[in-house]
Design a protein around this motif. Structure first.
Motif: not given
Length: 556
Positions: A71-92, A133-140
């Motif tokens: 659907y055009g949404i690749p996974p974030s790099h696994h080393n930039t995600v906390k947990g598997v689902a990821g934090s709702p406060y690391a907006i991509r 204040n902050h976004v995910a490292r791979e924000y796009r």
């Protein structure tokens, strides 16, 4: 004005019927709640509990290890995600909905719009997170409007700071340890979300996020560059406008103090000109900032964490005296009605956890104070009303007394209450039913009784020092009144029920315009029991207060 009561929902947990709960499990193993699962029946159950607003946590698209490449949404790099689902406060993507929450991923925005419509038709209001204040490292952003450039797209990455850069850079340095970044490359490294201006954030930093630049040069004496208006301000104003146009009724603004107050003044005024009904809630932890975030930044409500929450937690756990509660309202000054009270949210440990009170019952007196202390809003976190303990080790966060925001998981108490959308309560224990009934009664009382939702407050502690009939370290007593209506609230943090005698000073009769008299009828609003009391100036009123609980006595 009706008192606001907020029910926080962690979207991926609410309505998740999968009980597999494999630590660090994928969405396919552990399941995930869906927006469509928050159906009319669920909304009706929430409304009937006395709720006016729902705060949906985790709606906006954030970093995750789940692959939606089709659907055009690749996974974030696994080393930039906390947990598997990821934090709702690391907006991509500020302009997108979390695909985890959609039954039809291409239609995820439509499903969100349908959710907003259902909430409004039920007579409820919808609050969503705004994370500035902050976004995910791979924000796009893949869903931003065509006329808006992406965050960082036009940055001068050769400068650590520029007023129109959206990010901060550690020039000529690549992101490095002590975090294991593997084959993830970031050069120049961006500053980390918790104001870490280094290329080497550590495990305890918000390393999955990058700090957004609002025109403050943190390296050079925090100099401010707000004229002309920084590019980030305009982009964030556009994001708020986008969601306001979708019909949301409020924004819970994450870590609001980490963003210049001048931005809030600029953006909130802009939004309220077009959407005057929208309310802004600030997550703030500095009591000294409360007044200016109301008067200057125009926030409607502010977290009351480090004052009332911390005090009530300490009293509940036996680490402080109930007399400390008095100092809370004395410190708040003229912003008391702008505070948001709570005893649980996604950041705090569950009351029933072993890290807090180890008992949901012991949270009752604190919750009565939170709900009835002032005219300001009160919030509960889904599962709190059922005594959820949060004592499972879901994955990234481990067993910490919280419901993980980083992992795919289901919560047993909520799952049994939800009961695949049946809500017939047969799977709840007697204790869980009683606790939920208590919360429902309390929330209805504080919204329907004018003395609590609109009235005056009078603290009775200063005239009730320690005696054989009143222990100020375990009891807290206060009046609420509106017009001719009068309510006495007494809470008991002790494990023993007691007959409590409360001295009522002459000043209370004058300040609250209490009718002087002797015998009066009263009804205890939680139990429904009636009793006869003696209400006289400079005399004592005696009543029974149950253990780890309280009374809300409406004097007739």
């Amino acid at each position: 004005m009706r008192k606001i009561t907020i029910y926080q929902i962690l979207c991926r947990v609410f309505g998740n019927g999968n009980s597999n709960n494999k630590p660090n499990g994928s969405i396919y193993e552990n399941g995930c709640g869906k927006m469509n699962g928050i159906c009319n029946k669920a909304l009706k159950e929430i409304k009937n509990m006395g709720i006016t607003h729902i705060w949906f946590t985790g709606l906006i698209a954030h970093a995750s290890k789940t692959d939606y490449s089709n659907y055009g949404i690749p996974p974030s790099h696994h080393n930039t995600v906390k947990g598997v689902a990821g934090s709702p406060y690391a907006i991509r993507d500020y302009y997108d909905i979390n695909p985890d929450l959609a039954e039809s991923i291409p239609d995820r925005m439509k499903e969100f719009e349908n959710l907003v419509e259902r909430v409004h038709k039920m007579g409820l209001k919808i609050i969503i997170d705004f994370v500035p204040n902050h976004v995910a490292r791979e924000y796009r952003s893949i869903n931003k409007p065509a006329h808006i450039s992406d965050l960082g797209a036009n940055d001068d990455i050769g400068k650590s700071f520029h007023p129109n850069n959206n990010f901060y850079y550690i020039v000529d340095q690549a992101l490095s340890g002590p975090i294991e970044w593997g084959d993830y490359n970031e050069k120049p490294a961006k500053a980390t979300g918790n104001d870490k201006f280094t290329s080497s954030p550590n495990y305890y930093d918000w390393y999955e996020t990058v700090k957004i630049n609002y025109g403050v040069d943190y390296v050079n004496n925090f100099s401010e560059h707000f004229n002309p208006i920084p590019d980030t301000w305009k982009k964030m104003k556009d994001i708020l406008s986008f969601w306001a146009s979708k019909g949301v009724d409020g924004f819970r603004c994450d870590m609001a103090e980490m963003v210049p107050i001048q931005f809030w003044e600029y953006s909130i005024k802009f939004i309220k000109r077009k959407y005057p009904h929208i309310q802004f809630i600030a997550e703030i932890y500095n009591p000294g900032s409360l007044s200016k975030y109301v008067s200057i930044a125009n926030f409607d409500f502010i977290y009351d964490k480090v004052s009332l929450y911390d005090t009530l937690r300490a009293v509940t756990c036996g680490n402080d005296s109930a007399t400390a509660i008095t100092r809370c309202w004395q410190r708040t000054g003229d912003v008391g009605n702008n505070l948001l009270h709570f005893m649980e949210n996604h950041d705090e440990q569950r009351i029933a956890s072993s890290f807090f009170a180890d008992s949901a019952e012991k949270g009752r007196p604190s919750m009565i104070v939170s709900a009835c202390f002032d005219t300001c809003p009160v919030m509960i976190y889904s599962g709190q009303e059922l005594g959820e303990r949060g004592m499972e080790s879901e994955g990234f966060s481990g067993c910490d007394g919280r419901t993980s925001i980083f992992d795919y998981w289901s919560v047993d108490t909520l799952q049994r209450w939800y009961n695949n959308g049946k809500f017939n309560y047969t799977l709840l224990t007697k204790e869980e039913k009683e606790l939920r009934n208590f919360y429902s009664l309390l929330l209805k009382i504080c919204t329907t009784e004018k003395s609590i939702s609109r009235g005056k407050f009078f603290d009775l502690m200063y005239v009730n020092p320690y005696s054989s009939e009143f222990n100020p370290h375990k009891y807290y007593a206060f009046f609420r009144s509106f017009g001719k209506e009068l309510i006495l609230i007494v809470v008991n943090f002790d494990d023993k029920s007691s007959m409590v005698s409360i001295f009522i000073p002459e000043h209370a009769f004058d300040y609250l315009a209490i009718k002087r008299g002797g015998k009066r009828k009263a009804i205890e609003l939680i139990s429904g029991l009636e009793e006869e009391i003696i209400l006289l100036p400079d005399a004592t009123l005696t009543t029974k207060v149950p253990a780890n609980n309280g009374i809300i006595l409406k004097i007739l």
